[in-house]
Write an enzyme that holds these catalytic residues in place. Structure first.
Site, PDB file in Angstrom:
ATOM      1  N   ARG B   2       0.825  -1.188   0.000  1.00 58.56           N
ATOM      2  CA  ARG B   2       0.000   0.000   0.000  1.00 58.56           C
ATOM      3  C   ARG B   2       0.874   1.259   0.000  1.00 58.56           C
ATOM      4  O   ARG B   2       1.930   1.284   0.615  1.00 58.56           O
ATOM      5  CB  ARG B   2      -0.881  -0.004   1.242  1.00 58.56           C
ATOM      6  CG  ARG B   2      -1.999   1.004   1.213  1.00 58.56           C
ATOM      7  CD  ARG B   2      -2.997   0.663   2.281  1.00 58.56           C
ATOM      8  NE  ARG B   2      -2.324   0.634   3.571  1.00 58.56           N
ATOM      9  CZ  ARG B   2      -2.314   1.650   4.428  1.00 58.56           C
ATOM     10  NH1 ARG B   2      -2.940   2.758   4.148  1.00 58.56           N
ATOM     11  NH2 ARG B   2      -1.697   1.550   5.589  1.00 58.56           N
ATOM     12  N   ARG B   6       3.760   6.503  -3.688  1.00 57.64           N
ATOM     13  CA  ARG B   6       4.191   7.844  -3.319  1.00 57.64           C
ATOM     14  C   ARG B   6       5.703   8.016  -3.233  1.00 57.64           C
ATOM     15  O   ARG B   6       6.181   9.140  -3.191  1.00 57.64           O
ATOM     16  CB  ARG B   6       3.514   8.286  -2.015  1.00 57.64           C
ATOM     17  CG  ARG B   6       3.878   7.476  -0.810  1.00 57.64           C
ATOM     18  CD  ARG B   6       3.085   7.960   0.410  1.00 57.64           C
ATOM     19  NE  ARG B   6       3.419   7.151   1.572  1.00 57.64           N
ATOM     20  CZ  ARG B   6       2.897   7.323   2.766  1.00 57.64           C
ATOM     21  NH1 ARG B   6       1.993   8.258   2.971  1.00 57.64           N
ATOM     22  NH2 ARG B   6       3.254   6.553   3.770  1.00 57.64           N
ATOM     23  N   ARG B  15       1.443  13.508 -10.447  1.00 59.84           N
ATOM     24  CA  ARG B  15       0.573  14.148  -9.468  1.00 59.84           C
ATOM     25  C   ARG B  15       0.919  15.623  -9.382  1.00 59.84           C
ATOM     26  O   ARG B  15       2.016  15.980  -8.970  1.00 59.84           O
ATOM     27  CB  ARG B  15       0.751  13.497  -8.089  1.00 59.84           C
ATOM     28  CG  ARG B  15       0.001  12.184  -7.880  1.00 59.84           C
ATOM     29  CD  ARG B  15      -1.518  12.368  -7.866  1.00 59.84           C
ATOM     30  NE  ARG B  15      -1.944  13.458  -7.007  1.00 59.84           N
ATOM     31  CZ  ARG B  15      -1.969  13.393  -5.696  1.00 59.84           C
ATOM     32  NH1 ARG B  15      -1.646  12.288  -5.069  1.00 59.84           N
ATOM     33  NH2 ARG B  15      -2.346  14.431  -4.988  1.00 59.84           N
ATOM     34  N   ASP B  51      -8.622   6.568  -1.224  1.00 54.96           N
ATOM     35  CA  ASP B  51      -8.388   6.941   0.168  1.00 54.96           C
ATOM     36  C   ASP B  51      -9.594   6.495   0.975  1.00 54.96           C
ATOM     37  O   ASP B  51     -10.718   6.473   0.452  1.00 54.96           O
ATOM     38  CB  ASP B  51      -8.194   8.454   0.314  1.00 54.96           C
ATOM     39  CG  ASP B  51      -7.712   8.816   1.705  1.00 54.96           C
ATOM     40  OD1 ASP B  51      -6.491   8.936   1.904  1.00 54.96           O
ATOM     41  OD2 ASP B  51      -8.554   8.932   2.620  1.00 54.96           O
ATOM     42  N   TYR B 126     -11.546   9.587  12.262  1.00 58.27           N
ATOM     43  CA  TYR B 126     -11.259  10.835  11.542  1.00 58.27           C
ATOM     44  C   TYR B 126     -12.424  11.819  11.650  1.00 58.27           C
ATOM     45  O   TYR B 126     -12.233  13.020  11.854  1.00 58.27           O
ATOM     46  CB  TYR B 126     -10.945  10.553  10.072  1.00 58.27           C
ATOM     47  CG  TYR B 126      -9.578   9.933   9.857  1.00 58.27           C
ATOM     48  CD1 TYR B 126      -8.421  10.653  10.127  1.00 58.27           C
ATOM     49  CD2 TYR B 126      -9.446   8.634   9.395  1.00 58.27           C
ATOM     50  CE1 TYR B 126      -7.162  10.088   9.945  1.00 58.27           C
ATOM     51  CE2 TYR B 126      -8.196   8.059   9.205  1.00 58.27           C
ATOM     52  CZ  TYR B 126      -7.055   8.792   9.479  1.00 58.27           C
ATOM     53  OH  TYR B 126      -5.819   8.232   9.309  1.00 58.27           O
TER      54      TYR B 126
END
Lengths: 321, 321
Positions: B2, B6, B15, B51, B126
């Site tokens: 995962r 990035r 991006r 996400d 969250y």
């Protein structure tokens, strides 16, 4: 209850804007701050007001405690050459104020005083990361890529922790607690190989000179190893039930813990329910020191904590669900 | 792996400064970003670029992903009245771009595609904390003081997660992963009572329509419960060895994990040593999906990851210490 002071109005009144590291150098102030939660809550022991980075700061590491963040090291440790920035701690010379605070407290206190030190891994993590860390990448990189430097650093930090604790015991501390707060970030294999030997040198160095408490957060997988490091009491956070901890380490060790500090913020009723469960589990284990599973959170209501202490004092086994 | 994207230069090139939530709405872009680590590393499955807050954002919760911090909710959920801010997810209407991305990927991919959703507790944390949290005090306070609101929120979030996963499976996802990243912050008693029922509704709702992976961090004490929630594969972080996880949950479940992402940063040699140990443990368990124990850290060297993937592919049981 560690850090019980910081939620108290009398603490905020006495603590000016000086840093914790400055406050610790004022024995009258440090003793008063140590006494405040004992007076307010009537707890059964006091824990010395100090910080785990006090000894390394005292021997010259440029470190400050940033409010809301934690210890920040100006130049993080990364290389073998950084080892020269540490030297053995001489408590009488380097931290006479800690000794003086312990002596003052022994005159005032009618309950035992717990001295403390940071364990080599947790102190190393601040030195290497340069501050509080989520992933401990630099610390883990150092241990996995330069064992010689890693073990030399662990050796230095174990000597520093041991000297500090011995000086506190000599001055009158009735017990000691070794904080390896962040050991739970490690796999068991890494903990056993890279950390346990240095921690053992500290705890076995204390030996029978004072009861020893060994504590970390998120250490469910490490409990047997942390017990075997040479302790009398094992701190357990709320993630591991005392029943499970008891099964893992056996009855040779007393257990300390383990109310979730966040549940105290939820209020007295949920805190009582959880506390009763913990007290029952602790009673089944045998030796049990009731405590939170981590430090008191700053937003904690002192009234709830006071009521909780009374609840613990009045509780009898079998009286609650 | 995962968040493998990035750390890639091709990811940073494609991006722009749009937020992840905006990027997810562009199926061509989201598909490309999903494909990048598969091309670069030759891993055996792709995980959808998305996400865990995408569905709640899509139904109108004002939420943004702040770089270096994580999801931030403009007005945190705290009261029963906040329940009205959620409604059932209609994936075809609310998140058509997720469905489109999955369809695009199924045309391109020669390896299985893993869809995903956030588990009710982690998404709730969250919404309630307003962002990433260290102590989850507001979340724990809500569960302990207002069960009715808590369980209603869990119910809403379980429906949202289930609808999202079902839509991904319908569009072609070959497996799903349910991320309860922060479940490890809870005591087992709290997890079992306050969280498990909602998670079970999601996983049992998927049933046999796709293989299910259930994952959290620091969940050593929760593994039996998380397995029993209705999963086929249990994700394990590096704190718990696969050997211990195997002993706790038995051979009915495959295990996924569990290299410490920080060890990858230490370099290829330590990563290989740890990986070999993990592969041996996994082979003894039986069903094992090698993975990191948490997401890829941003500072990870793609070269090390590529070498590690080859090492795993070429490894055979008994060939390493």
């Amino acid at each position: 209850m560690r850090q019980a002071g910081r939620s108290l109005p009398e603490y905020r009144a006495i603590r000016t804007n000086d840093s914790i590291l400055e406050a610790v150098k004022d024995p009258e102030l440090a003793a008063e701050v140590t006494l405040q939660p004992v007076r307010r809550y009537g707890v059964d022991a006091a824990i010395l007001f100090s910080d785990i980075v006090v000894p390394v700061s005292a021997i010259g590491v440029d470190i400050e405690i940033v409010a809301g963040r934690g210890p920040v090291v100006a130049e993080p440790f990364r290389y073998a050459s950084d080892l020269a920035r540490l030297r053995p701690l001489e408590p009488e010379v380097d931290t006479p104020y800690v000794i003086e605070t312990v002596k003052l407290l022994k005159k005032e206190l009618s309950v035992p005083l717990i001295g403390f030190a940071g364990a080599p891994f947790t102190v190393a993590s601040y030195l290497i990361e340069g501050g509080p860390s989520r992933n401990f990448t630099h610390t883990k990189a150092l241990m996995h890529t330069d064992e010689t430097t890693w073990f030399a650093l662990m050796d230095q930090l174990s000597q520093i922790a041991l000297s500090s604790l011995q000086s506190q015991i000599t001055a009158g501390a009735d017990a000691i607690q070794l904080f390896d707060s962040w050991a739970g970030a490690l796999s068991r294999a890494d903990y056993e190989y890279f950390v346990l030997p240095a921690t053992r040198r500290v705890l076995e160095g204390i030996g029978e000179s004072a009861p020893r408490i060994h504590f970390g957060v998120g250490t469910g997988e490490l409990l047997e190893l942390m017990a075997g490091a040479g302790t009398d009491v094992l701190g357990v956070d709320w993630r591991t039930s005392l029943t499970d901890a008891s099964a893992r380490v056996g009855h040779r060790y007393a257990l300390q813990g383990n109310l979730d500090p966040a549940v105290v913020i939820a209020g007295i009723e949920p805190a009582k329910v959880e506390t009763a469960r913990i007290l029952e589990e602790g009673a089944r284990h045998g030796g049990h020191i009731f405590n939170l599973g981590h430090g008191v959170l700053p937003e904690t209501d002192p009234g709830v904590l006071a009521e909780l202490v009374s609840f613990v004092h009045e509780w009898e086994p079998g009286t609650t669900r």
